[in-house]
Design a protein around this motif. Structure first.
Motif, PDB file in Angstrom:
ATOM      1  N   SER A   1     -29.672  16.301  -6.288  1.00  0.00           N
ATOM      2  CA  SER A   1     -30.739  15.434  -6.796  1.00  0.00           C
ATOM      3  C   SER A   1     -31.459  16.133  -7.935  1.00  0.00           C
ATOM      4  CB  SER A   1     -31.710  15.041  -5.681  1.00  0.00           C
ATOM      5  OG  SER A   1     -32.266  16.190  -5.084  1.00  0.00           O
ATOM      6  N   ASN A   2     -32.092  15.329  -8.754  1.00  0.00           N
ATOM      7  CA  ASN A   2     -32.837  15.847  -9.898  1.00  0.00           C
ATOM      8  C   ASN A   2     -34.010  14.899 -10.135  1.00  0.00           C
ATOM      9  OD1 ASN A   2     -33.297  17.582 -12.128  1.00  0.00           O
ATOM     10  ND2 ASN A   2     -32.337  16.110 -13.514  1.00  0.00           N
ATOM     11  N   TYR A   3     -35.112  15.472 -10.614  1.00  0.00           N
ATOM     12  CA  TYR A   3     -36.294  14.638 -10.881  1.00  0.00           C
ATOM     13  C   TYR A   3     -37.007  15.248 -12.071  1.00  0.00           C
ATOM     14  CZ  TYR A   3     -40.660  12.085 -10.055  1.00  0.00           C
ATOM     15  OH  TYR A   3     -41.760  11.280 -10.191  1.00  0.00           O
ATOM     16  N   HIS A   4     -37.289  14.425 -13.063  1.00  0.00           N
ATOM     17  CA  HIS A   4     -37.910  14.973 -14.277  1.00  0.00           C
ATOM     18  C   HIS A   4     -38.827  13.940 -14.939  1.00  0.00           C
ATOM     19  CE1 HIS A   4     -38.532  16.999 -18.046  1.00  0.00           C
ATOM     20  NE2 HIS A   4     -38.053  15.962 -18.693  1.00  0.00           N
ATOM     21  N   ILE A   5     -39.999  14.389 -15.334  1.00  0.00           N
ATOM     22  CA  ILE A   5     -40.949  13.565 -16.094  1.00  0.00           C
ATOM     23  C   ILE A   5     -41.219  14.270 -17.411  1.00  0.00           C
ATOM     24  CG2 ILE A   5     -43.268  12.593 -16.162  1.00  0.00           C
ATOM     25  CD1 ILE A   5     -43.327  12.740 -13.115  1.00  0.00           C
ATOM     26  N   PRO A   6     -41.266  13.623 -18.547  1.00  0.00           N
ATOM     27  CA  PRO A   6     -40.944  12.213 -18.751  1.00  0.00           C
ATOM     28  C   PRO A   6     -39.606  12.032 -19.465  1.00  0.00           C
ATOM     29  CG  PRO A   6     -42.277  12.980 -20.594  1.00  0.00           C
ATOM     30  CD  PRO A   6     -41.931  14.201 -19.759  1.00  0.00           C
ATOM     31  N   ILE A   7     -38.957  10.913 -19.221  1.00  0.00           N
ATOM     32  CA  ILE A   7     -37.944  10.399 -20.135  1.00  0.00           C
ATOM     33  C   ILE A   7     -38.517   9.077 -20.622  1.00  0.00           C
ATOM     34  CG2 ILE A   7     -35.646   9.370 -20.264  1.00  0.00           C
ATOM     35  CD1 ILE A   7     -35.735  12.471 -20.291  1.00  0.00           C
ATOM     36  N   SER A   8     -38.834   9.055 -21.913  1.00  0.00           N
ATOM     37  CA  SER A   8     -39.555   7.901 -22.459  1.00  0.00           C
ATOM     38  C   SER A   8     -40.831   7.736 -21.614  1.00  0.00           C
ATOM     39  CB  SER A   8     -38.631   6.680 -22.432  1.00  0.00           C
ATOM     40  OG  SER A   8     -39.176   5.615 -23.125  1.00  0.00           O
ATOM     41  N   ASN A   9     -41.072   6.568 -21.021  1.00  0.00           N
ATOM     42  CA  ASN A   9     -42.296   6.384 -20.214  1.00  0.00           C
ATOM     43  C   ASN A   9     -42.031   6.566 -18.728  1.00  0.00           C
ATOM     44  OD1 ASN A   9     -43.170   5.494 -22.682  1.00  0.00           O
ATOM     45  ND2 ASN A   9     -44.118   3.631 -21.917  1.00  0.00           N
ATOM     46  N   THR A  10     -40.911   7.174 -18.386  1.00  0.00           N
ATOM     47  CA  THR A  10     -40.393   7.067 -17.027  1.00  0.00           C
ATOM     48  C   THR A  10     -40.290   8.405 -16.313  1.00  0.00           C
ATOM     49  OG1 THR A  10     -39.112   5.137 -17.712  1.00  0.00           O
ATOM     50  CG2 THR A  10     -38.369   6.246 -15.726  1.00  0.00           C
ATOM     51  N   ALA A  11     -40.572   8.381 -15.019  1.00  0.00           N
ATOM     52  CA  ALA A  11     -40.232   9.499 -14.139  1.00  0.00           C
ATOM     53  C   ALA A  11     -38.780   9.297 -13.752  1.00  0.00           C
ATOM     54  CB  ALA A  11     -41.124   9.492 -12.907  1.00  0.00           C
ATOM     55  N   SER A  12     -37.895  10.143 -14.293  1.00  0.00           N
ATOM     56  CA  SER A  12     -36.466   9.904 -14.087  1.00  0.00           C
ATOM     57  C   SER A  12     -36.006  10.577 -12.800  1.00  0.00           C
ATOM     58  CB  SER A  12     -35.669  10.424 -15.279  1.00  0.00           C
ATOM     59  OG  SER A  12     -35.734  11.832 -15.329  1.00  0.00           O
ATOM     60  N   GLY A  13     -35.093   9.916 -12.120  1.00  0.00           N
ATOM     61  CA  GLY A  13     -34.559  10.461 -10.876  1.00  0.00           C
ATOM     62  C   GLY A  13     -33.053  10.317 -10.810  1.00  0.00           C
TER      63      GLY A  13
END
Lengths: 119, 280
Positions: free
Chosen positions: B260-272
């Motif tokens: 799993s991976n989780y990263h903020i921000p991609i554009s306006n999004t918290a990406s998962g």
């Protein structure tokens, strides 16, 4: 009270419910047409004439004319269709975010980066 | 009989398409997002799915408010992409699996899901980008697909509880397909983000992480919430977690976390990103 009315009011947030879906139909239909490059060109050539074909209300047309994002939402615009209008204007979702929050684009982006650092 | 190998849930932010087209995978802004994928690619090399069933939401490319299906299943030999009105790069057509599509349609309708069936269907970034992220080096997606679209545009949306049930029935339908194939489920969207309104830019990492964790051992956790409550906690577009939920619900039995991976921000999004394997 309509059965589909959301029970929960969320600050700064609209639920695109039956009321907005009906109110925004003409505006959203115009924006949906922008999936076609030919239609985007026709809009660029004559915004007022193009909008008239879709029967936009005065409120909707004013919001289109003045590029007023919150006005477009208040007039029933749905963000997924409005995004196609934003595309014609060369705006991305961070431009829209800045316009809606009253921040500069740089500040808006910095806010998101800061949220990531806290995560 | 067909066998489900697992599920991969990922964000589908349109800007990912631009980043791929511009080869920005190692750019400092994008690297934390793209770095999530190599372990998932390694797992895909191991499980080698023959077919991928993609749960996604249309963003006003194929469906308009004139006719808005709650659940739509593609049943086409091929699915085409388009520029969606804002000039994002398009990808080559995706091959369909009409045999599995119709099997799923027959089984789901028999289980009281009243579907819209689509023999022609344009697929947008929410369908195409996750597949490009999973198979980045292939010129076109090497695995044939079945698209399953959930309405997240116009309320009332199907509840989390209903999407969970859809996913569960979908998984049972796939498992009863009389073909010796390995099937991957993909759920796209999320995680927390809000594009519209004065609250634009809202993200909620604490909730996102709790949701991601719940999918492993306690997948019904999020069904305690109404859609309005999910929007309150995750933003107007955070509701896209419904696709993650349905994808997880399609997996039979216990699952293990592949990566799993989780990263903020991609554009306006918290990406998962969350890949889960079915435990045999």
């Amino acid at each position: 009270m309509s059965a589909t009315k959301p029970a929960l009011q969320i600050p700064g947030t609209r639920i695109f419910d039956s009321e907005l879906a009906q109110k925004g139909y003409a505006l959203n239909k115009m924006c949906f047409s922008f999936n076609s490059a030919e239609n985007r060109e026709a809009f660029r050539a004559d915004e007022a004439g193009y909008a008239r074909k879709f029967g936009l209300t005065v409120e909707q047309y004013e919001a289109v004319r003045t590029r007023n994002v919150l006005g477009l939402l208040a007039a029933g615009g749905n963000v997924y269709y409005l995004a196609k209008f934003a595309g014609i204007l060369g705006l991305d979702v961070q431009d829209l975010g800045a316009a809606q929050t009253g921040m500069s684009k740089e500040d808006f982006k910095a806010m998101l980066v800061a949220a990531g650092k806290e995560a | 009989m067909a066998r489900i190998v697992g599920a991969i849930n990922t964000s589908h932010v349109p800007a990912i398409g631009r980043a791929i087209a511009a080869n920005l995978q190692d750019d400092p802004y994008w690297k934390p997002f793209f770095d999530g994928f190599p372990p998932v690619h390694a797992w895909l090399d191991k499980v080698r799915p023959d077919v991928v069933v993609v749960l996604y939401n249309d963003h006003g490319l194929n469906f308009f408010l004139d006719k808005m299906p709650t659940f739509a299943v593609g049943a086409a030999p091929e699915y085409h992409n388009a520029d969606e009105g804002w000039g994002i790069p398009t990808l080559p057509p995706f091959k369909g699996v009409p045999g599995l599509s119709w099997h799923v349609i027959n089984e789901l309708v028999a289980r009281e899901f009243d579907l819209t069936t689509c023999q022609e269907m344009l697929v947008d970034h929410a369908f195409s980008l996750p597949l490009k992220l999973l198979w980045p080096d292939a010129p076109s997606c090497p695995v044939p697909t079945v698209p399953v679209c959930i309405n997240t545009v116009q309320y009332p949306l199907p509840s989390a509880r209903r999407c969970y049930k859809l996913g569960k029935a979908l998984g049972e339908a796939i498992a009863s397909w009389d073909e010796d194939k390995r099937v991957l489920i993909v759920g796209t969207g999320g995680l927390s983000h809000q594009l519209d309104g004065e609250r634009a830019g809202f993200v909620n990492p604490a909730f996102d992480k709790a949701f991601m964790d719940s999918l492993i051992d306690n997948p019904e956790w999020v069904t305690q919430y109404s859609n309005e409550e999910i929007v309150e906690k995750t933003g107007t577009q955070g509701i896209e977690l419904l696709m993650w939920l349905a994808a997880r619900a399609a997996l039979p039995g216990k699952v293990s976390r592949v990566h799993s991976n989780y990263h903020i921000p991609i554009s306006n999004t918290a990406s998962g990103l969350l890949a889960m394997a079915c435990e045999d």
